[in-house]
Motif scaffolding. Sequence first.
Motif, mmCIF file in Angstrom:
data_model
loop_
_atom_site.group_PDB
_atom_site.id
_atom_site.type_symbol
_atom_site.label_atom_id
_atom_site.label_comp_id
_atom_site.label_asym_id
_atom_site.label_seq_id
_atom_site.Cartn_x
_atom_site.Cartn_y
_atom_site.Cartn_z
ATOM 1 N N UNK A 1 1.095 -1.583 -0.317
ATOM 2 C CA UNK A 1 -0.230 -0.042 -0.374
ATOM 3 C C UNK A 1 0.842 1.153 -0.295
ATOM 4 N N UNK A 2 0.485 2.527 -0.416
ATOM 5 C CA UNK A 2 1.379 3.420 -0.906
ATOM 6 C C UNK A 2 0.440 4.816 0.798
ATOM 7 N N UNK A 3 1.702 5.216 1.095
ATOM 8 C CA UNK A 3 0.894 6.739 2.178
ATOM 9 C C UNK A 3 1.748 7.018 2.050
ATOM 10 N N UNK A 4 0.526 8.501 1.897
ATOM 11 C CA UNK A 4 1.472 9.934 0.833
ATOM 12 C C UNK A 4 1.341 10.888 1.670
ATOM 13 N N UNK A 5 1.985 11.756 1.796
ATOM 14 C CA UNK A 5 2.345 12.780 2.853
ATOM 15 C C UNK A 5 3.192 13.956 2.594
ATOM 16 N N UNK A 6 2.696 15.332 2.230
ATOM 17 C CA UNK A 6 3.331 16.337 2.268
ATOM 18 C C UNK A 6 4.796 16.048 2.602
ATOM 19 N N UNK A 7 5.730 16.993 1.454
ATOM 20 C CA UNK A 7 7.354 17.119 1.913
ATOM 21 C C UNK A 7 7.187 18.502 2.451
ATOM 22 N N UNK A 8 6.261 18.948 3.307
ATOM 23 C CA UNK A 8 6.655 19.721 4.420
ATOM 24 C C UNK A 8 6.236 19.787 5.409
ATOM 25 N N UNK A 9 6.013 18.708 5.766
ATOM 26 C CA UNK A 9 5.033 18.002 7.145
ATOM 27 C C UNK A 9 6.044 18.262 8.021
ATOM 28 N N UNK B 1 5.353 16.653 -4.013
ATOM 29 C CA UNK B 1 6.384 17.776 -3.532
ATOM 30 C C UNK B 1 5.654 19.419 -3.545
ATOM 31 N N UNK B 2 6.362 20.214 -3.404
ATOM 32 C CA UNK B 2 5.646 21.265 -2.852
ATOM 33 C C UNK B 2 5.701 22.361 -3.817
#
Lengths: 140, 408
Positions: B111-119, B142-143
């Motif tokens: 499975x995949x877990x997606x987080x923002x790079x600025x967390x 990525x932002x």
Amino acid sequence: MANETFYSEVLTDHNMHPVHKHEMSVCTCSREGINPSCGDDIVLNLNIENGVIKDGSFTGSGCAISQASADIMLDLVIGRTVDEAERLHELFMKMIRGECSEEEIDELEEAGALRDISHMPARVKCAVLGWRTMSEMISR
Amino acid sequence: MNLNERNYKTDFPAFDAYPGLAYLDNSATTQKPGAVIDAVRQFYREENANPLRGLYGLAVKATEAYESARIAVRDFIGAKSEREIIFTRNATESLNLAAYSYGRAFVNEGDEILVTVSEHHSNLLPWQLLAKEKHARLCFLECTPDGEYTPEMLKAALTPRTRIFAAAQISNVFGRLNPIKEFAELCHANGTVIVCDGAQSVPHIPVNVREIDVDFLAFSGHKMLAPMGIGVLYGRESLLEKMPPFLSGGEMIEYVTRENATYAELPHKFEAGTVNAGGAVGLHAAIDYIGKIGFREIESRENTLTRQLIEGMRDIPHVHIIGSDKPEEHHGIVTFTIDDVHPHDIAAVMDSDGIAVRAGHHCAQPLHKHLGVMSTARASIAFYNDSGDIEKFLGCLKTIRRRMGFGE
């Protein structure tokens, strides 16, 4: 205005124009010193012959306190025996704990500019980074 | 400045103790109003017993105080039921609860877990650990250099395997507000659970969980005038129901045998051990205090001050603001660098002038790497700041390069 005087000319000068901040082709030992929480990251190089620190330099990056302190330290220990350098390291630590006499602080010459760092506990690790790294190198 | 005349600092005893202090580290923690301090004191003087257990009058009082705080939180964030409000120590614990309980039960290998790079690390590390444990993939959104994430960017990053998307509503570095409602729509259409870190948003803008429709929302009391040690996890009831307990022990059970146990109803299933009732009471008082002032006033003051701050900083050479150049996109958070000066030295010089700012990586090391800076300094505003604080900050900022031995 403690810090107005804290960032003295001695410190800002050594930070902006460090004499010993350069690569060194001939050295007998190198060691990285890091403060992970602030990102101070230096590599200290020493050329030790017959128990005498013939030359030394550092590279890397960090805050003004870490950079100036490392530069001042090298000024002090180049030309001395490792035993003398270690004694100065102990004296520096003693100064930071606020336990040094005025005579002892005089012995530390320009490093005495960091005597008030004990009032800034968060920055002590910056001031001792170079010294700690050197002590780890010569105690090996 | 067109801030109204009200001086909110008089509500905060810390400014009696330090009258000249320009406290600009509100994203780290806010000062506490007297109303909050008094409420906590009152609880321990007159209502203290172990909540949820005792059968005597004082224990009932303690339970009432604790549970009425939960109702206050429910109404504050617009939750459907108080069963969806779990008290924790802070946003970090809330996010860990979501990752350990929901994540462990519902994320599988591949499975995949997606987080923002600025967390913030607290919305990154629990997912990083979960991904390692479950052999799941941790993916990053990525932002732009301005710290922007758009729904299109999220849409492109979601895959059929994305189980969880974790994102802050307002980044603690950029101060930028993410389009969480649009994110939630995209996630739900994709069968993805959205976990929102509200630590920097809930104290500063009205947040309604039914409107933004997130599955989980985490925030801390101490960043919104309440004591340290009390935080909240909002969870959608249908998800909380099927999640296993996080911590186990006292007061989260129904029936226990030597081998087995059945667990208490929501939300108590997730509140093992004696709770921080004093903290919850303090949070209740903070919510009441915020309610009296109102978000209109809070946002209006914070926006005015942010504008003053950013416009002043623009005029100072060698100062660089991280993120958008528009004040309205900062929500009181202004992260910056000064050429040649290490942020720790910036903070030290500011401190000597009676100004409190944060310096370092702000618990967002991957973001700093992404932006290509080692570390940064950050000024962060609350409604009780005034234009004098900003002037003091700008006045000091102008002198820093000179005081560090550089030209102006």
